[in-house]
Design an enzyme around this catalytic site. Structure first.
Site, PDB file in Angstrom:
ATOM      1  NE  ARG A  18      -2.265  -1.484   3.480  1.00  0.00           N
ATOM      2  CZ  ARG A  18      -2.485  -0.941   4.477  1.00  0.00           C
ATOM      3  NH1 ARG A  18      -3.556  -0.198   5.156  1.00  0.00           N
ATOM      4  NH2 ARG A  18      -1.733  -1.447   5.685  1.00  0.00           N
ATOM      5  CG  ASN A  36      -3.779  -4.768   3.370  1.00  0.00           C
ATOM      6  OD1 ASN A  36      -3.207  -4.862   2.272  1.00  0.00           O
ATOM      7  ND2 ASN A  36      -3.205  -4.688   4.535  1.00  0.00           N
TER       8      ASN A  36
END
Length: 80
Positions: A18, A36
């Site tokens: 990320r 996620n």
């Protein structure tokens, strides 16, 4: 301008994906979001020009600590 919905499979959680996506998005002037999912995949929506998105995805897959086995990529409508 295009927008894509992407789900990345592989060793993609707990490895900084990320954070990496965010950095490359800024570098290539791509907007969107990343998160996620409970099944161990990473979901993202990205918007920008085709070349910038492609360059960002290539760079993500070159990272040695991230192991993307495959990506499900679907083009979706752009957001203003």
């Amino acid at each position: 301008m295009i927008r894509k919905h992407i789900i990345a499979h592989g060793r993609v959680q707990g490895v900084g994906l990320r954070f990496t996506v965010t950095g490359f998005a800024k570098k290539y002037n791509v907007t969107g979001w990343v998160r996620n999912l409970y099944d161990g995949t990473v979901e993202m929506e990205v918007q920008g020009d085709e070349n910038s998105i492609q360059q960002m995805l290539v760079q993500i897959q070159k990272q040695r600590w991230i192991e993307v086995n495959h990506m499900e990529i679907m083009e979706i409508p752009c957001v203003e």
